[in-house]
Design an enzyme around this catalytic site. Structure first.
Site, mmCIF file in Angstrom:
data_model
loop_
_atom_site.group_PDB
_atom_site.id
_atom_site.type_symbol
_atom_site.label_atom_id
_atom_site.label_comp_id
_atom_site.label_asym_id
_atom_site.label_seq_id
_atom_site.Cartn_x
_atom_site.Cartn_y
_atom_site.Cartn_z
ATOM 1 N N HIS A 1 0.829 -1.219 0.000
ATOM 2 C CA HIS A 1 0.000 0.000 0.000
ATOM 3 C C HIS A 1 0.858 1.262 0.000
ATOM 4 O O HIS A 1 0.500 2.271 0.611
ATOM 5 C CB HIS A 1 -0.949 0.027 1.203
ATOM 6 C CG HIS A 1 -1.971 -1.071 1.211
ATOM 7 N ND1 HIS A 1 -3.238 -0.937 0.698
ATOM 8 C CD2 HIS A 1 -1.902 -2.351 1.666
ATOM 9 C CE1 HIS A 1 -3.909 -2.066 0.838
ATOM 10 N NE2 HIS A 1 -3.122 -2.950 1.419
ATOM 11 N N ASN B 1 -10.365 -2.768 2.413
ATOM 12 C CA ASN B 1 -10.052 -2.762 0.981
ATOM 13 C C ASN B 1 -11.314 -2.497 0.163
ATOM 14 O O ASN B 1 -12.422 -2.479 0.712
ATOM 15 C CB ASN B 1 -9.475 -4.123 0.569
ATOM 16 C CG ASN B 1 -8.009 -4.270 0.943
ATOM 17 O OD1 ASN B 1 -7.304 -3.289 1.186
ATOM 18 N ND2 ASN B 1 -7.545 -5.508 0.980
ATOM 19 N N HIS C 1 -3.949 0.931 11.892
ATOM 20 C CA HIS C 1 -3.742 -0.336 12.588
ATOM 21 C C HIS C 1 -5.105 -0.937 12.955
ATOM 22 O O HIS C 1 -5.875 -0.289 13.672
ATOM 23 C CB HIS C 1 -2.917 -0.065 13.857
ATOM 24 C CG HIS C 1 -2.571 -1.296 14.643
ATOM 25 N ND1 HIS C 1 -2.865 -2.566 14.220
ATOM 26 C CD2 HIS C 1 -1.950 -1.439 15.837
ATOM 27 C CE1 HIS C 1 -2.449 -3.436 15.119
ATOM 28 N NE2 HIS C 1 -1.888 -2.778 16.107
ATOM 29 N N TYR D 1 0.849 -4.665 12.497
ATOM 30 C CA TYR D 1 0.867 -3.265 12.061
ATOM 31 C C TYR D 1 1.740 -2.342 12.915
ATOM 32 O O TYR D 1 2.251 -1.352 12.406
ATOM 33 C CB TYR D 1 -0.559 -2.710 11.948
ATOM 34 C CG TYR D 1 -1.263 -3.174 10.678
ATOM 35 C CD1 TYR D 1 -1.502 -4.518 10.442
ATOM 36 C CD2 TYR D 1 -1.672 -2.279 9.708
ATOM 37 C CE1 TYR D 1 -2.124 -4.956 9.294
ATOM 38 C CE2 TYR D 1 -2.305 -2.702 8.546
ATOM 39 C CZ TYR D 1 -2.532 -4.038 8.345
ATOM 40 O OH TYR D 1 -3.152 -4.457 7.199
HETATM 41 FE FE1 HDE Z 1 -2.509 -4.821 5.475
HETATM 42 N N1 HDE Z 1 -0.702 -4.039 5.921
HETATM 43 N N2 HDE Z 1 -1.857 -6.632 6.050
HETATM 44 N N3 HDE Z 1 -4.256 -5.678 4.871
HETATM 45 N N4 HDE Z 1 -3.170 -3.065 4.851
HETATM 46 C C1 HDE Z 1 -0.356 -2.756 5.759
HETATM 47 O O1 HDE Z 1 0.784 -1.461 7.340
HETATM 48 C C2 HDE Z 1 -0.744 -6.873 6.781
HETATM 49 C C3 HDE Z 1 -4.605 -6.977 4.994
HETATM 50 C C4 HDE Z 1 -4.410 -2.747 4.425
HETATM 51 O O2 HDE Z 1 -3.234 3.490 4.016
HETATM 52 C C5 HDE Z 1 0.978 -2.433 6.350
HETATM 53 O O3 HDE Z 1 1.127 0.733 7.678
HETATM 54 C C6 HDE Z 1 -0.688 -8.261 7.171
HETATM 55 C C7 HDE Z 1 -5.998 -7.163 4.763
HETATM 56 C C8 HDE Z 1 -4.483 -1.353 4.058
HETATM 57 O O4 HDE Z 1 -1.610 3.284 5.475
HETATM 58 C C9 HDE Z 1 1.414 -3.764 6.997
HETATM 59 C C10 HDE Z 1 -1.801 -8.829 6.641
HETATM 60 C C11 HDE Z 1 -6.477 -5.911 4.490
HETATM 61 C C12 HDE Z 1 -3.218 -0.850 4.307
HETATM 62 C C13 HDE Z 1 0.255 -4.661 6.647
HETATM 63 C C14 HDE Z 1 -2.529 -7.813 5.951
HETATM 64 C C15 HDE Z 1 -5.378 -4.998 4.554
HETATM 65 C C16 HDE Z 1 -2.424 -1.939 4.809
HETATM 66 C C17 HDE Z 1 1.959 -1.813 5.419
HETATM 67 C C18 HDE Z 1 -2.231 -10.278 6.703
HETATM 68 C C19 HDE Z 1 -7.909 -5.522 4.133
HETATM 69 C C20 HDE Z 1 -2.743 0.561 4.054
HETATM 70 C C21 HDE Z 1 2.076 -0.361 5.821
HETATM 71 C C22 HDE Z 1 -2.457 -10.765 7.964
HETATM 72 C C23 HDE Z 1 -8.862 -5.839 5.144
HETATM 73 C C24 HDE Z 1 -3.053 1.473 5.195
HETATM 74 C C25 HDE Z 1 1.284 -0.264 7.016
HETATM 75 C C26 HDE Z 1 -2.592 2.862 4.879
HETATM 76 C C27 HDE Z 1 -1.092 -1.804 5.184
HETATM 77 C C28 HDE Z 1 0.226 -5.935 7.058
HETATM 78 C C29 HDE Z 1 -3.721 -8.085 5.245
HETATM 79 C C30 HDE Z 1 -5.551 -3.601 4.298
HETATM 80 C C31 HDE Z 1 2.735 -4.287 6.560
HETATM 81 C C32 HDE Z 1 0.395 -8.891 7.981
HETATM 82 C C33 HDE Z 1 -6.781 -8.468 4.853
HETATM 83 C C34 HDE Z 1 -5.685 -0.613 3.517
HETATM 84 O O5 HDE Z 1 1.523 -3.655 8.369
#
Ligand code: HDE
Length: 663
Positions: free
Chosen positions: A69, A142, A333, A356
């Site tokens: 993202h 999402n 988060h 997060y």
């Molecule tokens: Fe994320 N995801 N994600 N994700 N995600 C990040 O956090 C992660 C997942 C989502 O505009 C990271 O600050 C893991 C699902 C959005 O700043 C990180 C898993 C969904 C955003 C991270 C998921 C999301 C992130 C990267 C699996 C939809 C952007 C930078 C367990 C429900 C937020 C950050 C923004 C961002 C980890 C799965 C949505 C790396 C480990 C499912 C919208 O922490």
């Protein structure tokens, strides 16, 4: 109504107007264009503290981009609940219809790096920070309601597979490559989300016209301690629209900022995008009533079975003042949660709760990221956490531990009745195991349900999406394996894709036999309001100013965005004129096209413009002379969505439909 968060941010605003330049230590600067040297042509001196500070700061201006993202754009706004929801929850911002809660939303793509194009085929992030009076609630969702994996431990694998391949860092911003489709084929749980990403949902027209989904099952808890399973939705009041893939690809070059520009400009114009918050609720006794596991994030709760209740509205009405300070430093988060909302045992959600904070520490440089202005809650923060990098507070007093007698045990904890967060007391027991629940193992029924719910055009777009992406893979094995997965959902889909990518479809028909569908999954059912629709008016030859005025008047009345495109820019009135030329305008930047010609030789660029708009299924209107001249062009004048008229009032009717897929 004032926005508490914007008021708070205002206090941190820095304005240089009329101010003398100083160093970061407050010393006034007398010269800012030449370093300190020995003589005019001699070497620089180490003692030049101003140069040293300026260049040191510049050298450190970048912070790591988000691991996923990375490419995103945000805006401020507010949220208000329609009715008291205390039946379900005691969250203050969901029970008081009088209250407006400040929000900050960041939209994003997943795969690409910070500078990648906006219009790639990808899932879009839709992350909302509610600054409630009881603390921050982040709904980090999402634009697609399901996810590729069921367990967080597989997230690094998924992301390694979809990101640019490590040996050559190709491709940027897309999933059309071998490792992603290899992952798809070897991890069948990803089938459902891949279907959504290959459908029109993967190439939204803009951020204003996407849905948002919390994806996971959460809990709402009321003051009696009763809990409800909930899925969160955002329903756009602007309708739901997508691009055509060819158009999206051209936009990668024509305007990499297509989506952020749309959002920024809409808000600047006062055309504020709105979403209704939707809730799907399942009572605890219904937990096992469905043919899917409600803890499985690769499954939707079909809206025909569990209707979405629209409970409130969010309006985005303020652009950020500085993208880095606000959007880039925003730390979302899923574990930022407020009393009255709780988690379910969805293993993907549970893993996210752990992940997060880690990412914020490496991105934002330490554990005090919550003190960055955009991340501060609007209510007060008091605890015994101290020190660490970039501490912004000056903590008073002798004690920084709990319990204490020296400070009367402050800061003190509070009971649930006084607002203290209490976790829902779910009863759980079991053995420590590493094992996927059997109830998570139906990978193909819901992909079939999704397919059955699409219109014919949408289905064809999905075939095209799969054919492009799998077709871009180099490995024949990967292509075959990917087609084999599709064969487990739908034979016809697998056959069409196999033919398009040049591999054989498996002999055995393994498709899911089901006609089940959900009426809310097609995008074509969403009404698309006319205001906001954009139209290019190409002028060939001499078109009178009165004609242009009458067009401009009608378009303004209808809330349309328009641009007259001519040989050169020209002011006609104070408010309008010919603003674009054939060099600056492009068919992909507009929703529809009007060509007005006086019959003089048709500019070849006008013909190309019309042909591309036609190819992308957009409404087209020609005046009689233009129609005559376009007879030889690669378009059919009697095709759906092609109109011949020069009356601005009737022309507007052509825009009733956003795309003429049946062309
Ligand atoms: Fe994320 N995801 N994600 N994700 N995600 C990040 O956090 C992660 C997942 C989502 O505009 C990271 O600050 C893991 C699902 C959005 O700043 C990180 C898993 C969904 C955003 C991270 C998921 C999301 C992130 C990267 C699996 C939809 C952007 C930078 C367990 C429900 C937020 C950050 C923004 C961002 C980890 C799965 C949505 C790396 C480990 C499912 C919208 O922490």
């Amino acid at each position: 109504m004032t926005n508490k968060k914007l008021d708070q941010l205002k206090k941190n605003e820095k304005n240089n107007d009329g101010k003398a330049m100083t160093t970061n230590n407050g010393v006034k600067v007398s010269e800012d264009e030449n370093t300190l040297t020995v003589g005019e042509r001699g070497p620089s001196l180490l003692e030049d503290f101003h140069f040293r500070e300026k260049i040191m700061h510049f050298d450190h201006e970048r912070i790591p981009e988000r691991i996923v993202h990375a490419r995103g754009f945000g805006a401020h706004g507010e949220f208000q609940v329609y009715e008291d929801l205390s039946k379900y929850t005691y969250a203050d911002f969901l029970t008081n219809p009088e209250k407006t809660t400040p929000v900050f939303v960041r939209f994003s793509t997943v795969q690409g790096s910070k500078g990648s194009p906006d219009t790639v085929r990808d899932v879009r992030g839709f992350a909302t920070k509610f600054y409630t009076d009881e603390g921050i609630f982040d709904l980090v969702g999402n634009d697609i309601p399901v996810f590729f994996i069921q367990d967080a431990i597989k997230f690094p694998d998924l992301i390694h597979a979809v990101k640019p391949e490590p040996h050559n860092e190709i491709p940027q911003g897309g999933s059309a490559h071998d490792t992603f489709w290899d992952f798809f084929a070897q991890n069948p749980e990803s089938t459902h989300t891949a279907m959504w990403a290959m459908s029109d949902r993967g190439i939204p027209k803009n951020f204003r016209q996407i849905e948002g989904f919390g994806v996971h099952t959460f809990r709402l808890v009321n003051s009696e301690g009763q809990s409800y399973f909930v899925k969160f939705h955002w329903k756009p009041l602007q309708g739901l629209e997508s691009l055509v893939w060819d158009e999206a690809q051209i936009l990668h070059g024509k305007d990499v900022d297509f989506h952020r520009k749309d959002l920024y400009e809409s808000i600047e114009k006062g055309d504020y995008p709105e979403w209704e918050l939707g809730l799907q609720i399942i009572t605890p006794d219904q937990e096992f009533d469905f043919d899917f596991d409600i803890l499985d994030p690769t499954k939707i709760w079909p809206e025909d079975q569990v209707p979405v209740q629209r409970v409130g509205k969010m309006t985005l009405n303020q652009n950020v003042s500085n993208v880095f300070d606000e959007t880039e430093q925003a730390a979302f988060h899923p574990g930022h949660i407020v009393p009255g909302i709780d988690f379910s045992n969805d293993p993907l959600l549970q893993g996210r709760l752990f992940s997060y904070t880690d990412t914020q520490i490496s991105r934002l440089g330490g554990p005090n990221f919550n003190q960055i202005p955009i991340n501060r809650p609007v209510n007060e923060v008091h605890n015994n956490q101290r020190d660490a990098m970039h501490q912004q507070n000056v903590h008073k007093g002798q004690t920084s531990y709990h319990n204490n007698a020296l400070n009367d045990n402050d800061p003190h904890t509070t009971s649930k009745e006084e607002g203290g967060y209490e976790h829902y007391q779910e009863k759980v027991e079991g053995r420590k195991i590493r094992k996927r629940s059997e109830s998570f193992k139906d990978y193909y029924s819901q992909p079939k349900l999704y397919l059955n719910s699409l219109t014919e055009d949408e289905y064809q777009h999905m075939v095209d999406g799969f054919s492009f992406e799998i077709g871009m893979c180099k490995s024949i094995m990967v292509k075959e394996n990917a087609v084999s997965q599709l064969n487990k959902v739908d034979r016809k889909l697998a056959q069409s894709v196999a033919e398009n990518v040049g591999v054989k479809v498996p002999e055995e028909n393994e498709e899911v036999e089901s006609n089940a569908s959900d009426s809310k999954l097609t995008m074509e059912k969403f009404d698309i309001p006319l205001p906001g629709h954009s139209v290019a008016v190409l002028l060939n030859g001499d078109i009178s100013e009165d004609t242009l005025k009458s067009y401009a008047k009608t378009f303004t009345q209808q809330g349309l965005n328009y641009a007259f495109v001519g040989k050169q820019p020209k002011d006609i009135d104070e408010d309008f004129g010919v603003t674009e030329t054939y060099a600056t305008a492009h068919p992909t930047l507009f929703d529809s096209l009007i060509v007005l010609s006086d019959g003089s030789d048709l500019n070849p660029d006008a013909e190309a413009f019309a042909e591309m708009s036609y190819k992308h299924n957009k409404p087209l209107v020609f005046n009689k002379q233009a129609a005559e001249q376009l007879k030889a062009a690669k378009l059919k004048l009697d095709a759906p969505g092609v109109f011949i008229s020069d009356d601005p009032e009737t022309i507007v009717k052509a825009f009733d439909r956003a795309r003429y897929w049946d062309r």
